[in-house]
Motif scaffolding. Sequence first.
Motif, PDB file in Angstrom:
ATOM      1  N   ILE A   7      29.503  74.956  55.465  1.00  0.00           N
ATOM      2  CA  ILE A   7      29.561  75.480  56.836  1.00  0.00           C
ATOM      3  C   ILE A   7      29.828  76.981  56.759  1.00  0.00           C
ATOM      4  O   ILE A   7      30.213  77.508  55.699  1.00  0.00           O
ATOM      5  N   GLY A   8      29.653  77.645  57.884  1.00  0.00           N
ATOM      6  CA  GLY A   8      29.935  79.080  57.941  1.00  0.00           C
ATOM      7  C   GLY A   8      28.902  79.765  58.820  1.00  0.00           C
ATOM      8  O   GLY A   8      27.915  79.166  59.247  1.00  0.00           O
ATOM      9  N   LEU A 102      31.861  78.708  53.676  1.00  0.00           N
ATOM     10  CA  LEU A 102      31.471  79.957  53.023  1.00  0.00           C
ATOM     11  C   LEU A 102      31.861  81.085  53.986  1.00  0.00           C
ATOM     12  O   LEU A 102      31.175  81.339  54.984  1.00  0.00           O
ATOM     13  N   ARG A 103      32.982  81.715  53.691  1.00  0.00           N
ATOM     14  CA  ARG A 103      33.541  82.704  54.614  1.00  0.00           C
ATOM     15  C   ARG A 103      33.063  84.118  54.267  1.00  0.00           C
ATOM     16  O   ARG A 103      32.926  84.463  53.078  1.00  0.00           O
ATOM     17  N   ALA A 147      37.963  73.324  51.883  1.00  0.00           N
ATOM     18  CA  ALA A 147      38.120  74.476  50.985  1.00  0.00           C
ATOM     19  C   ALA A 147      37.357  75.651  51.572  1.00  0.00           C
ATOM     20  O   ALA A 147      36.395  75.466  52.326  1.00  0.00           O
ATOM     21  N   VAL A 148      37.831  76.839  51.229  1.00  0.00           N
ATOM     22  CA  VAL A 148      37.189  78.072  51.700  1.00  0.00           C
ATOM     23  C   VAL A 148      36.752  78.858  50.475  1.00  0.00           C
ATOM     24  O   VAL A 148      37.537  79.057  49.549  1.00  0.00           O
ATOM     25  N   ALA A 165      33.081  74.487  41.397  1.00  0.00           N
ATOM     26  CA  ALA A 165      34.454  74.202  40.940  1.00  0.00           C
ATOM     27  C   ALA A 165      35.206  73.386  41.992  1.00  0.00           C
ATOM     28  O   ALA A 165      35.942  72.451  41.657  1.00  0.00           O
ATOM     29  N   VAL A 166      35.007  73.720  43.259  1.00  0.00           N
ATOM     30  CA  VAL A 166      35.663  72.965  44.338  1.00  0.00           C
ATOM     31  C   VAL A 166      35.184  71.515  44.323  1.00  0.00           C
ATOM     32  O   VAL A 166      35.972  70.569  44.424  1.00  0.00           O
ATOM     33  N   VAL A 167      33.866  71.333  44.159  1.00  0.00           N
ATOM     34  CA  VAL A 167      33.303  69.970  44.177  1.00  0.00           C
ATOM     35  C   VAL A 167      33.843  69.179  42.989  1.00  0.00           C
ATOM     36  O   VAL A 167      34.262  68.023  43.136  1.00  0.00           O
TER      37      VAL A 167
END
Length: 173
Positions: A7-8, A102-103, A147-148, A165-167
């Motif tokens: 998202i983002g 995705l910020r 997560a951001v 890495a988050v996944v």
Amino acid sequence: MRHVVLIGMMGAGKTTVGQALAHRLQRPFVDSDQLIEAATGRTVREIWEEDGEPAFRILETKALVDALAEPEPLVIAAAGGTVLRQENRDALERARALVIWLRADPDALSQRVTTHGHRPLLDGDPEAALRRLLPEREHFYAEVAHAVVDTDTASPDDVVADVLAVVEEAEQR
Ligand code: S3P
């Protein structure tokens, strides 16, 4: 194995990063705008201009819900406005999807939005539009994200590595 949903804001890199991520994870990639265009045979802009934004948002919900209902784990790029509807935020939670935001700051976003074809909200002054929209939406992105990943200064490859890495961490839990 859960769906991974990116998202983002427009220009955050959801499609570019999502495609690369799907390749790395060997999963199918879907993009909500592309699902809508395939289902209707019309472009996002045509729907927006002929039927209006509310009609587009209804199609967006259907695209999201249908993607989340797929049994195979997907990488889903959810268009910038997807988080606006409570119904969509609830669907993400119900599906137990791994949601990654995705910020990026408006400056970085506006440098990245080269195509406005499917982005009627950016007609005119894209930077001003992004500056106005981001504060209206940030709290929704924060609410649904697990997560951001900061994309302001990172290269697309670095963002993909961070998301991966988050996944991987989430899948070990
Ligand atoms: C929108 C984002 C666009 C597209 C439409 C509306 C938004 O998708 O769905 O122009 O409201 O943020 P991307 O986020 O893929 O650019």
